[in-house]
Design a protein around this motif. Structure first.
Motif, mmCIF file in Angstrom:
data_model
loop_
_atom_site.group_PDB
_atom_site.id
_atom_site.type_symbol
_atom_site.label_atom_id
_atom_site.label_comp_id
_atom_site.label_asym_id
_atom_site.label_seq_id
_atom_site.Cartn_x
_atom_site.Cartn_y
_atom_site.Cartn_z
ATOM 1 N N ARG A 24 22.717 0.253 -74.515
ATOM 2 C CA ARG A 24 23.891 -1.025 -75.002
ATOM 3 C C ARG A 24 24.109 -0.418 -76.657
ATOM 4 O O ARG A 24 25.170 -1.134 -76.962
ATOM 5 C CB ARG A 24 23.193 -2.564 -75.305
ATOM 6 N N GLN A 25 23.461 0.252 -77.291
ATOM 7 C CA GLN A 25 23.669 0.991 -78.557
ATOM 8 C C GLN A 25 24.830 1.878 -78.495
ATOM 9 O O GLN A 25 25.177 2.259 -79.379
ATOM 10 C CB GLN A 25 22.570 1.377 -79.353
ATOM 11 N N GLY A 26 25.046 2.314 -77.189
ATOM 12 C CA GLY A 26 26.088 3.416 -76.798
ATOM 13 C C GLY A 26 25.506 4.763 -76.287
ATOM 14 O O GLY A 26 26.246 5.743 -76.213
ATOM 15 N N LEU A 27 24.344 4.942 -76.316
ATOM 16 C CA LEU A 27 23.554 6.148 -75.605
ATOM 17 C C LEU A 27 24.018 6.113 -74.178
ATOM 18 O O LEU A 27 23.857 5.360 -73.372
ATOM 19 C CB LEU A 27 22.434 6.299 -75.984
ATOM 20 N N ASP A 28 24.106 7.336 -73.857
ATOM 21 C CA ASP A 28 24.027 7.694 -72.297
ATOM 22 C C ASP A 28 22.841 7.583 -71.649
ATOM 23 O O ASP A 28 21.730 7.483 -72.603
ATOM 24 C CB ASP A 28 24.905 9.300 -71.989
ATOM 25 N N LEU A 29 22.576 7.811 -70.452
ATOM 26 C CA LEU A 29 21.278 7.595 -69.573
ATOM 27 C C LEU A 29 20.283 8.576 -70.158
ATOM 28 O O LEU A 29 18.957 8.385 -70.623
ATOM 29 C CB LEU A 29 21.432 7.659 -68.249
ATOM 30 N N ARG A 30 20.722 9.608 -70.373
ATOM 31 C CA ARG A 30 19.678 10.761 -70.780
ATOM 32 C C ARG A 30 18.847 10.613 -72.130
ATOM 33 O O ARG A 30 18.151 10.712 -72.397
ATOM 34 C CB ARG A 30 20.324 12.275 -70.534
ATOM 35 N N ARG A 31 19.794 10.474 -72.877
ATOM 36 C CA ARG A 31 19.459 10.223 -74.401
ATOM 37 C C ARG A 31 18.617 8.830 -74.648
ATOM 38 O O ARG A 31 17.674 8.799 -75.393
ATOM 39 C CB ARG A 31 20.476 10.383 -75.321
ATOM 40 N N ALA A 32 19.159 7.901 -73.903
ATOM 41 C CA ALA A 32 18.356 6.639 -73.913
ATOM 42 C C ALA A 32 17.120 6.982 -73.225
ATOM 43 O O ALA A 32 16.135 6.268 -73.878
ATOM 44 C CB ALA A 32 19.182 5.455 -73.207
ATOM 45 N N ALA A 33 17.116 7.576 -72.299
ATOM 46 C CA ALA A 33 15.621 7.927 -71.719
ATOM 47 C C ALA A 33 14.830 8.528 -72.646
ATOM 48 O O ALA A 33 13.539 8.155 -72.735
ATOM 49 C CB ALA A 33 15.843 8.496 -70.207
ATOM 50 N N TRP A 34 15.222 9.563 -73.076
ATOM 51 C CA TRP A 34 14.453 10.419 -74.018
ATOM 52 C C TRP A 34 13.824 9.547 -75.158
ATOM 53 O O TRP A 34 12.684 9.701 -75.599
ATOM 54 C CB TRP A 34 15.161 11.458 -74.649
ATOM 55 N N LEU A 35 14.668 8.802 -75.744
ATOM 56 C CA LEU A 35 14.302 8.019 -76.898
ATOM 57 C C LEU A 35 13.301 6.940 -76.410
ATOM 58 O O LEU A 35 12.235 6.724 -77.344
ATOM 59 C CB LEU A 35 15.766 7.380 -77.260
ATOM 60 N N THR A 36 13.466 6.211 -75.216
ATOM 61 C CA THR A 36 12.544 5.497 -74.676
ATOM 62 C C THR A 36 11.198 6.106 -74.480
ATOM 63 O O THR A 36 9.996 5.637 -74.681
ATOM 64 C CB THR A 36 12.804 4.858 -73.344
ATOM 65 N N ILE A 37 11.138 7.348 -74.074
ATOM 66 C CA ILE A 37 9.899 8.172 -73.702
ATOM 67 C C ILE A 37 9.063 8.387 -74.858
ATOM 68 O O ILE A 37 8.112 8.201 -75.105
ATOM 69 C CB ILE A 37 10.289 9.194 -72.886
ATOM 70 N N SER A 38 9.964 8.701 -75.952
ATOM 71 C CA SER A 38 9.412 8.808 -77.225
ATOM 72 C C SER A 38 8.834 7.934 -77.807
ATOM 73 O O SER A 38 7.781 8.073 -78.111
ATOM 74 C CB SER A 38 10.657 9.632 -78.136
ATOM 75 N N ALA A 39 9.511 6.692 -77.832
ATOM 76 C CA ALA A 39 8.847 5.596 -78.280
ATOM 77 C C ALA A 39 7.430 5.222 -77.397
ATOM 78 O O ALA A 39 6.523 4.603 -77.993
ATOM 79 C CB ALA A 39 9.890 4.415 -78.146
ATOM 80 N N SER A 86 10.644 -6.718 -77.468
ATOM 81 C CA SER A 86 11.757 -6.236 -77.086
ATOM 82 C C SER A 86 12.750 -6.692 -76.446
ATOM 83 O O SER A 86 13.891 -6.458 -76.422
ATOM 84 C CB SER A 86 11.046 -5.181 -75.789
ATOM 85 N N MET A 87 12.396 -8.065 -75.890
ATOM 86 C CA MET A 87 13.577 -9.112 -75.647
ATOM 87 C C MET A 87 14.262 -9.484 -76.701
ATOM 88 O O MET A 87 15.839 -9.449 -76.621
ATOM 89 C CB MET A 87 13.051 -10.353 -75.004
ATOM 90 N N THR A 88 13.926 -9.484 -77.761
ATOM 91 C CA THR A 88 14.360 -9.897 -79.092
ATOM 92 C C THR A 88 15.280 -8.872 -79.452
ATOM 93 O O THR A 88 16.702 -9.115 -79.940
ATOM 94 C CB THR A 88 13.745 -10.439 -80.005
ATOM 95 N N LEU A 89 14.882 -7.763 -79.322
ATOM 96 C CA LEU A 89 15.744 -6.517 -79.916
ATOM 97 C C LEU A 89 16.827 -6.307 -78.747
ATOM 98 O O LEU A 89 18.133 -6.066 -79.537
ATOM 99 C CB LEU A 89 14.983 -5.293 -79.751
ATOM 100 N N LEU A 90 17.018 -6.471 -77.495
ATOM 101 C CA LEU A 90 17.943 -6.465 -76.751
ATOM 102 C C LEU A 90 18.955 -7.548 -77.035
ATOM 103 O O LEU A 90 20.084 -7.285 -77.097
ATOM 104 C CB LEU A 90 17.531 -6.563 -74.999
ATOM 105 N N VAL A 91 18.463 -8.847 -77.396
ATOM 106 C CA VAL A 91 19.356 -9.903 -77.484
ATOM 107 C C VAL A 91 20.286 -9.567 -78.784
ATOM 108 O O VAL A 91 21.646 -9.861 -78.933
ATOM 109 C CB VAL A 91 18.736 -11.144 -77.588
ATOM 110 N N VAL A 92 19.430 -9.086 -79.676
ATOM 111 C CA VAL A 92 20.354 -8.633 -81.173
ATOM 112 C C VAL A 92 21.234 -7.613 -81.001
ATOM 113 O O VAL A 92 22.230 -7.651 -81.527
ATOM 114 C CB VAL A 92 19.159 -8.267 -82.228
ATOM 115 N N VAL A 93 20.808 -6.507 -80.126
ATOM 116 C CA VAL A 93 21.827 -5.547 -79.805
ATOM 117 C C VAL A 93 23.164 -6.002 -79.216
ATOM 118 O O VAL A 93 24.374 -5.656 -79.726
ATOM 119 C CB VAL A 93 21.085 -4.388 -78.972
ATOM 120 N N VAL A 94 23.212 -7.088 -78.344
ATOM 121 C CA VAL A 94 24.129 -7.517 -77.621
ATOM 122 C C VAL A 94 24.956 -8.693 -78.373
ATOM 123 O O VAL A 94 25.829 -9.154 -77.630
ATOM 124 C CB VAL A 94 23.939 -7.715 -76.289
#
Length: 322
Positions: free
Chosen positions: A104-119, A140-148
């Motif tokens: 939702r921040q604007g990343l494509d699936l690949r970069r979002a996946a790599w960032l999530t795996i790194s976390a 994590s719920m709060t972060l998603l709500v804040v992002v959108v």
């Protein structure tokens, strides 16, 4: 399996698989099960310490009673297998929500996946089955709500409800109002319409934490536990994060990577984003237990930076050449 589904599986499935394979640690878990069982059997929250022989009979503000009830109920229904499945579900929720927030921040699936795996790699040390894991889901719920929040402003009012639950399961509930407060600063900086609505939600979230059996005392509990000299000097996970441990190396390495991204960005980073990263980094550096929160908060901020860099590159590529 399409490439898109593969990235989604890697981002969420790998942490879930790791949670199923790893052994359940009995550290903290056993006494939480016993305390939750007492609540289920008696209908009352224990208020005195009956587990520690050196402090038997001392007053006990059992702020994590809600998590204890959940753990004890799952154990009575499904035993240790049920607890293992519960941990896998909670881990899946943490990184599934984080993956969606990065997208939702604007990343494509690949970069979002790599960032999530790194976390996941950085925070893996904190994924034991204990009340903190429930707190990580709620963050994590709060972060998603804040992002959108700008696309769905009414959804932001879910945060006080999240904090109401959070204040009854883990002492990290203060992060809910803090995250929304940081979002308010970003709204003011970006001059979005009606920015003070976000501040109102932050205040409501702080007030929502009072909905618990102990009232305002939970705020004292959250502050006192992390500043108690006896706790911070004798309990390993409350001591400062250092480079002498693998979790410490991963933490400081990820902080350095975020700093390198900022340095190479080529343009100024908004100060609310810098404050966001600095706050989560300070929590991680303060105590090894704080490493649980840094990767989640940092991933969302870094996703925003990477998305803005990609948008600028795309704009430059589409610009007409002289």
């Amino acid at each position: 399996m399409t490439i898109a589904r593969l990235w989604v599986f890697l981002a969420i499935g790998l942490p879930v698989l790791a949670a199923l394979i790893a052994n359940l640690s009995a550290v903290d878990l056993a006494y939480h099960l016993r305390a939750g069982g007492i609540v289920l059997d008696t209908g009352r929250i224990p208020t005195t310490d009956t587990f520690t022989f050196t402090a038997a009979g001392s007053p006990w503000l059992n702020q994590q009673w809600g998590a204890q009830v959940i753990l004890a109920a799952v154990y009575r229904i499904g035993g240790w297998v049920g607890l293992a499945i519960l941990r896998a579900v909670l881990v899946g929720l943490i990184f599934g929500l984080l993956f969606e927030a990065c997208r939702r921040q604007g990343l494509d699936l690949r970069r979002a996946a790599w960032l999530t795996i790194s976390a996941f790699v950085v925070t893996a040390v904190a994924l034991a089955l204990r009340p903190q894991l429930l707190g990580m889901v709620l963050l994590s719920m709060t972060l998603l709500v804040v992002v959108v929040r700008r696309a769905h402003p009414r959804l932001l009012w879910a945060v006080p409800l999240i904090v109401t639950v959070w204040a009854n399961v883990h002492g990290s509930f203060f992060l809910g109002p803090v995250v929304v407060g940081l979002a308010w600063l970003a709204d003011v900086h970006d001059r979005v319409p009606r920015p003070h609505r976000t501040l109102l939600v932050a205040i409501a979230a702080a007030a929502a934490a009072l909905v618990n059996p102990f009232g305002a005392a939970v705020w004292g509990y959250a502050a006192g536990l992390s500043t108690n000299a006896f706790v911070t000097s004798r309990i390993a996970e409350w001591q400062p994060t250092t480079l002498r441990t693998v979790p410490g190396l991963l933490f400081f390495g990820s902080v350095a990577a975020a700093a390198a991204l900022i340095a190479r960005r080529g343009r100024a980073v908004p100060w609310p984003t810098l404050l966001w990263l600095a706050l989560f980094a300070a929590i991680g550096a303060y105590a090894i237990r704080g490493v649980a929160w840094w990767p989640l908060g940092a991933a969302v901020a870094v996703a925003g930076l990477l998305a803005s860099v990609g948008a600028e590159a795309d704009g430059a590529a589409r610009a007409p050449r002289p």
